[in-house]
Motif scaffolding. Structure first.
Motif, short mmCIF file in Angstrom:
data_model
loop_
_atom_site.label_atom_id
_atom_site.label_comp_id
_atom_site.label_asym_id
_atom_site.label_seq_id
_atom_site.Cartn_x
_atom_site.Cartn_y
_atom_site.Cartn_z
N UNK A 180 0.83 -1.21 0.00
CA UNK A 180 0.00 0.00 0.00
C UNK A 180 0.86 1.25 0.00
N UNK A 181 0.44 2.23 -0.80
CA UNK A 181 1.17 3.49 -0.90
C UNK A 181 2.19 3.52 -2.01
N UNK A 182 2.37 2.41 -2.73
CA UNK A 182 3.31 2.36 -3.84
C UNK A 182 2.56 2.03 -5.12
N UNK A 183 3.25 2.01 -6.22
CA UNK A 183 2.64 1.67 -7.49
C UNK A 183 3.67 1.66 -8.59
N UNK A 184 3.20 1.65 -9.83
CA UNK A 184 4.11 1.63 -10.96
C UNK A 184 3.44 2.23 -12.19
N UNK A 185 4.26 2.51 -13.17
CA UNK A 185 3.79 2.96 -14.48
C UNK A 185 4.58 2.20 -15.54
N UNK A 186 3.90 1.78 -16.59
CA UNK A 186 4.55 1.09 -17.70
C UNK A 186 3.78 1.44 -18.97
N UNK A 187 4.50 1.61 -20.07
CA UNK A 187 3.86 1.97 -21.33
C UNK A 187 3.33 0.72 -22.04
N UNK A 188 2.49 0.94 -23.06
CA UNK A 188 2.07 -0.17 -23.91
C UNK A 188 3.32 -0.85 -24.44
N UNK A 189 3.38 -2.14 -24.32
CA UNK A 189 4.50 -2.96 -24.79
C UNK A 189 5.84 -2.50 -24.20
N UNK A 190 5.81 -1.88 -23.00
CA UNK A 190 7.03 -1.43 -22.35
C UNK A 190 7.64 -2.56 -21.54
N UNK A 191 8.96 -2.63 -21.51
CA UNK A 191 9.68 -3.66 -20.78
C UNK A 191 9.15 -5.03 -21.21
N UNK A 192 8.68 -5.84 -20.28
CA UNK A 192 8.14 -7.17 -20.59
C UNK A 192 6.68 -7.23 -20.18
N UNK A 193 5.93 -8.14 -20.81
CA UNK A 193 4.53 -8.34 -20.42
C UNK A 193 4.48 -8.67 -18.92
N UNK A 194 3.39 -8.32 -18.28
CA UNK A 194 3.28 -8.42 -16.83
C UNK A 194 1.92 -9.00 -16.43
N UNK A 195 1.89 -9.53 -15.21
CA UNK A 195 0.61 -9.95 -14.64
C UNK A 195 0.66 -9.75 -13.13
N UNK A 196 -0.51 -9.57 -12.54
CA UNK A 196 -0.62 -9.28 -11.12
C UNK A 196 -1.05 -10.51 -10.35
N UNK A 197 -0.62 -10.54 -9.10
CA UNK A 197 -1.12 -11.52 -8.15
C UNK A 197 -1.14 -10.87 -6.77
N UNK A 198 -1.95 -11.44 -5.90
CA UNK A 198 -2.02 -10.92 -4.54
C UNK A 198 -2.21 -12.08 -3.58
N UNK A 199 -1.22 -12.30 -2.74
CA UNK A 199 -1.29 -13.42 -1.79
C UNK A 199 -2.33 -13.17 -0.70
N UNK A 200 -2.43 -11.94 -0.21
CA UNK A 200 -3.31 -11.64 0.92
C UNK A 200 -4.44 -10.68 0.57
N UNK A 201 -4.61 -10.36 -0.71
CA UNK A 201 -5.66 -9.45 -1.14
C UNK A 201 -5.16 -8.02 -1.23
N UNK A 202 -5.82 -7.24 -2.09
CA UNK A 202 -5.42 -5.84 -2.29
C UNK A 202 -6.55 -5.07 -2.97
N UNK A 203 -6.48 -3.75 -2.82
CA UNK A 203 -7.35 -2.82 -3.54
C UNK A 203 -6.42 -1.86 -4.25
N UNK A 204 -6.59 -1.73 -5.57
CA UNK A 204 -5.71 -0.87 -6.37
C UNK A 204 -6.53 0.03 -7.28
N UNK A 205 -5.93 1.14 -7.67
CA UNK A 205 -6.51 2.07 -8.63
C UNK A 205 -5.65 2.02 -9.87
N UNK A 206 -6.27 1.85 -11.04
CA UNK A 206 -5.53 1.68 -12.30
C UNK A 206 -6.08 2.65 -13.34
N UNK A 207 -5.16 3.29 -14.05
CA UNK A 207 -5.51 4.11 -15.21
C UNK A 207 -4.83 3.49 -16.41
N UNK A 208 -5.61 3.21 -17.43
CA UNK A 208 -5.03 2.67 -18.68
C UNK A 208 -5.92 2.98 -19.87
#
Length: 110
Positions: free
Chosen positions: A82-110
């Protein structure tokens, strides 16, 4: 990311119905608002959730509560409490996927 032309818009997240997003493991709930090509979301990841695909779409993501782990297709992984995040462009770096071991609430703009 360039925001599309749009008027000032109030988003009442409390009145947006959630859609269930099944993962490879577990589920998430997506509260989504879309305007032209802009999508904003509040995602609630249940404990143990693992996204079922790698994504190449650009995102700006902020962790409101809990913690997520982002796995990149090349094997790297990054933890975001909580309190951190990231930014990545379309096709930036490598493809990514999310997981959450204990649950999370996130805000995403895309």
């Amino acid at each position: 990311m360039k925001l599309p032309d749009m008027k000032f818009k109030k988003i009442d997240w409390c009145n947006i119905k959630a859609t269930v997003v099944p993962g490879e493991v577990g589920i998430a709930h997506s509260y989504t608002d879309e305007e032209n090509t802009l999508r904003t979301r509040v995602m609630v990841y249940e404990p143990g959730f693992v996204l079922d695909h790698y994504c190449d779409r650009g995102h700006v993501l902020y962790v409101i509560e809990g913690e997520i782990v982002v796995d990149l297709a090349n094997g790297r992984e990054f933890s975001f409490p909580a309190g951190t995040g990231f930014a990545v462009s379309d096709f930036g770096d490598k493809a990514h996927r999310m997981r959450s071991d204990n649950g999370a609430r996130v805000f995403i703009v895309d």
